[in-house]
Motif scaffolding. Structure first.
Motif, short mmCIF file in Angstrom:
data_model
loop_
_atom_site.label_atom_id
_atom_site.label_comp_id
_atom_site.label_asym_id
_atom_site.label_seq_id
_atom_site.Cartn_x
_atom_site.Cartn_y
_atom_site.Cartn_z
N ASN A 2 -22.60 -8.97 -61.74
CA ASN A 2 -22.30 -10.08 -60.84
C ASN A 2 -22.73 -11.44 -61.38
O ASN A 2 -22.24 -12.46 -60.91
N ASP A 54 -21.01 -13.58 -58.73
CA ASP A 54 -19.95 -12.96 -57.96
C ASP A 54 -20.54 -12.40 -56.67
O ASP A 54 -21.39 -11.51 -56.70
N GLN A 61 -17.92 -16.71 -54.17
CA GLN A 61 -18.41 -16.96 -55.52
C GLN A 61 -19.28 -18.21 -55.53
O GLN A 61 -19.04 -19.16 -54.78
N LYS A 117 -13.43 -16.92 -52.72
CA LYS A 117 -12.64 -16.80 -53.93
C LYS A 117 -11.22 -17.32 -53.69
O LYS A 117 -10.77 -17.40 -52.54
#
Length: 845
Positions: free
Chosen positions: A773, A800, A805, A824
């Motif tokens: 991530n 992530d 994000q 996102k």
């Protein structure tokens, strides 16, 4: 048949068991049960079908662990969704669904209670409609979404639109005060017009609060669209951007991007506003080769003013790029004809010097090589005169030169230049004594200018920079008088004067070349052979000197009228021509050397080739018509590669046959007689350029490349310690690349030669996936060893968060940074918290 009966057969069944209740007129289905009616189908672990009311009820069952399995699945045409419980009436084509999950393009709708109405169920609705209560709209794919828009009511028309009532943002099941009275979300699979939410919300101390990327999108046709966006700041700064993409299959594709920026900056001491206006024009167009084999049009245009890209963006590429160029062409080939036509637009600009050069239009006509004396009916070998070839090229050009801030001023366009150039040549090629290749040739060129340079030196007697008193004594030294004299060339008024002038050149030459091969072979040891290829070339060329009309003579002394300096009228014009004041009757010579080696590899027991030097070239000339300094400097150049092509080394050196004293070239070969040396050193330039990736590092220490079977099985006993593709360490560094430039120069100086390092810098570009991530991005990071400072580091960090994000980028050289936390990319990417610091906000950093 009864008028109340269904118009089609209902099929049902189950994998486990089924039970028919004749009294209640119901059918009970257990274990992977299904019901099919026309294009509709329902699947679940438990289904009850009421034969009187034509209602099917489906739901899942609890397994031994208490988990609900076999949830109902509804499919009808392109519609499909999963729920906990479902009731559907085959007659009215309506149904109720509990805790349903539907997917419309990128949107997931979690509904507590949903009513489904099939298209055509009544005269008012021809489309399928979903009515939801207490639904959550999200793009998160998790079973329990991390965020969403919680709406009291939703009406969804699949593949068209979703309309919601009062709603609020919900994060991890917690309601937020962000509330909307209503909303609509296009969910069509096709392109549609719509609002573009701001790309960034920016709080700039210099520009104030602003929105970036707010605009509207609308398709024009099936093959083109338009995106119009703008930037708005509270202090009055603003900008607009027009972007269009177009594509026609088997025809063409391209993109148009136009940008304009108007930034207001308030000075801290005077509080006066200063405006910085800039614009950008970027266009790319590519024609499909299949559309027309005889004519093509395409290229790219990239024009900017006032450093538009660096002003509005802070990434390394935007900040470090200081040269832009354009090249857009139309070319036409005439079938079965030896000529072609090209029309082009090209430009170049430097953001540091702010100089912009535009050539438009630039027309070129080219006649390919033809053999006018070659017989078409004759059979057998050609005679020497049949090998005579003729070529011609002509061009017409208009040129504008100015600064990027005054490009459209009337004065800039008044100094526009235009002209034409013609070049024709004839040559023949034949062999003598089998191994010697002779090439005689004649070249003629004529360039037409409609504006030429006109220089005028002006002397101000009161300006001590150009004029000083000169004391002059009488012959007996008894008296003297003082007169002013110039100590420099004065102020130069360089202007363009209209008027037609032609510059003509003619030259003739003959060249002879051949190739010599030398090979030394060994039967044992690691080195098995060395090959040396020598390509000597010697020739003679003649060029008469240019007429005096090509020059302008200006007096540079107020005392001596005969003191003049010669200038070319054609300096720095749209065609580069160089008049010569010396007749050229040159004997030209050059020697090109190539060195190769062959070695024995123990790894695979084969002989392999290795290039030692790609080429080492020595060249010069001897001018028989010159009165002094007949020998030109000897130029030596070469290049080679090291470490499997990672490093490229180039060398260039210059030696003179003549002596030099106090920066003055001697006109005789006295240096040879005095020092007993053939050549005198003038200059030396070395350059080492390296580009290496992580994969190349592994190949450098891995002398034997893995075979395909070894890569698949992972068996390579000789390289167990080296990381391989798929290893965590390899994946961590696989995208990195390192560049290093080293330049060294050495020049002759009186008493002692001077050596300096002209360039010595290293930079790295790449990204690193630290965890599944977390990732670190290096847009650019480097160090200049000469200036002892970092070269514009651009470092970024990203996280992530599943459907969200988080990213942060930092450019310490400018003191700019960017923080972004948001959903996102997708329908809800306007849910974000960005914060930027631009280059106009970094004063005093």
């Amino acid at each position: 048949m009864s008028p109340d009966s269904l118009d089609a057969k209902v099929e049902y069944g189950s994998l486990d068991s089924n039970y028919l209740d004749n009294d209640a007129h119901k059918v009970y289905l257990f274990g992977k049960a299904y019901v099919r009616y026309k294009e509709l189908s329902i699947k679940a672990d438990y289904i009850v079908v009421d034969l009187d009311s034509s209602i099917a009820t489906a739901e899942g069952r609890l397994d031994s662990l208490g988990q609900l399995t076999g949830k109902p699945e509804f499919n009808m045409g392109t519609e499909n969704f999963t729920a906990e419980k479902m009731r559907y009436n085959f007659k009215t084509r309506k149904g109720f669904i509990s805790n349903v999950l539907t997917k419309e393009n990128d949107l997931f709708i979690h509904g507590e209670v949903t009513k489904f109405v099939a298209g055509g169920a009544d005269s008012l609705h021809q489309d399928d409609i979903l009515y939801n209560e207490g639904a959550l709209i999200t793009t998160c794919t998790a079973e329990h979404p991390h965020y969403g828009i919680r709406a009291s009511k939703i009406k969804t028309i699949p593949d068209k639109l979703a309309v919601i009532g009062a709603s609020h943002l919900e994060i991890f099941g917690v309601p937020t005060p962000l509330w909307l009275p209503f909303g609509f979300y296009p969910i069509s699979n096709t392109r549609h017009a719509g609002l573009i939410f701001p790309k960034d919300y920016e709080r700039s101390p210099t520009w104030g609060f602003g929105l970036r990327g707010l605009g509207y999108y609308f398709p024009i046709k099936d093959w083109a669209d338009v995106q119009l966006t703008g930037d708005i700041y509270f202090n009055g700064s603003w900008g607009v951007n027009f972007n269009s993409n177009y594509v026609k299959k088997y025809k063409f594709r391209g993109n148009i991007d136009l940008g304009y920026s108007n930034r207001l900056t308030e000075a801290s001491d005077t509080y006066l506003n200063t405006k910085s206006k800039s614009f950008s024009i970027r266009l790319t167009h590519n024609q499909d080769p299949k559309s027309n084999p005889y004519q093509t049009i395409g290229g790219s245009i990239n024009v900017q003013t006032n450093d538009y890209q660096s002003l509005n963006h802070n990434d390394a590429q935007s900040a470090l790029t200081n040269t832009y160029s354009s090249n857009f062409n139309y070319s036409r080939i005439f079938p079965n004809k030896p000529y072609s036509l090209t029309a082009s637009f090209n430009h170049s600009q430097n953001t540091r010097s702010h100089i912009v050069t535009i050539n438009a239009p630039d027309l070129n006509f080219r006649l390919n090589r033809i053999y006018p004396f070659k017989s078409k009916k004759k059979a057998g070998p050609d005679q020497w005169y049949e090998k005579i070839a003729f070529q011609y090229s002509g061009s017409g050009r208009s040129q504008i030169i100015g600064t990027d801030t005054s490009l459209f001023d009337s004065k800039t366009w008044a100094n526009a230049q235009w002209g034409a150039q013609h070049r024709a040549s004839a040559n023949v090629n034949f062999n003598v004594l089998k191994y010697f290749n002779f090439t005689p040739s004649v070249d003629y060129g004529e360039t037409w200018f409609f504006k030429t340079r006109d220089r005028m030196f002006r002397f101000d007697p009161n300006d001590v920079k150009f004029v000083k008193p000169d004391t002059i004594y009488t012959p007996d030294s008894t008296s003297f008088f003082i007169r002013p004299d110039t100590i420099s060339y004065g102020k130069n008024d360089d202007t363009l004067t209209s008027g037609f002038k032609a510059f003509r050149t003619i030259s003739a030459s003959i060249n002879m070349n051949t190739s010599l091969f030398g090979t030394l072979q060994f039967s044992k040891g690691w080195l098995r052979g060395i090959r040396h290829v020598i390509k000597p070339n010697i020739g003679f060329s003649y060029t008469p000197k240019s007429p005096d009309s090509s020059y302008q003579f200006q007096q540079f002394s107020v005392l001596y009228p005969d003191s003049v300096k010669r200038f070319s009228r054609f300096d720095n014009l749209l065609y580069s021509v160089s008049p010569t004041s010396i007749e050229q009757a040159n004997i030209n010579y050059s020697i090109t050397n190539l060195f190769e080696a062959k070695y024995f590899s123990k790894k695979d027991s084969t002989e392999k080739k290795l290039k030692l030097f790609d080429n080492i070239n020595m060249s010069g000339s001897y001018n028989m018509a010159a009165k002094i300094n007949k020998w030109s400097p000897l130029n030596i150049s070469g290049n080679t590669r090291f470490f499997k092509g990672i490093t490229t080394a180039t060398v260039g050196a210059t030696y003179s046959f003549y002596g030099r004293s106090d920066n003055v070239h001697l006109d005789t070969l006295t240096y040879l007689k005095t020092n007993h040396k053939l050549l005198r050193f003038e200059s030396l330039r070395l350059r080492f350029s390296s580009h290496i990736t992580f994969q190349q590092v592994l190949d450098l220490f891995n002398p034997k490349k893995e075979t395909q079977s070894q890569t698949q099985t992972g068996s390579n006993p000789g390289n167990k310690k080296l990381p391989k593709k798929g290893d965590k360490f390899f994946d961590l560094l696989s995208s990195f690349s390192i560049n290093h430039e080293l330049g060294i120069s050495r020049f002759w100086m009186p008493g002692r030669d001077s050596t300096s390092i002209t360039t010595n810098s290293v930079n790295m570009v790449g990204s690193m996936q630290i965890t599944p991530n977390w990732s670190v991005n290096f847009g650019n990071i480097g160090y200049d060893f000469k200036s002892k400072q970092l070269t514009y580091p651009d470092i970024g960090l990203a996280r992530d968060l599943h459907c969200w994000q988080l990213s942060f980028s930092f450019q310490p050289t400018r003191g700019t940074y960017s923080f972004h936390l948001g959903v996102k990319p997708g329908p809800f990417d306007f849910l974000k918290f960005p914060y930027n610091r631009g280059n106009y906000d970094t004063f005093g950093f």
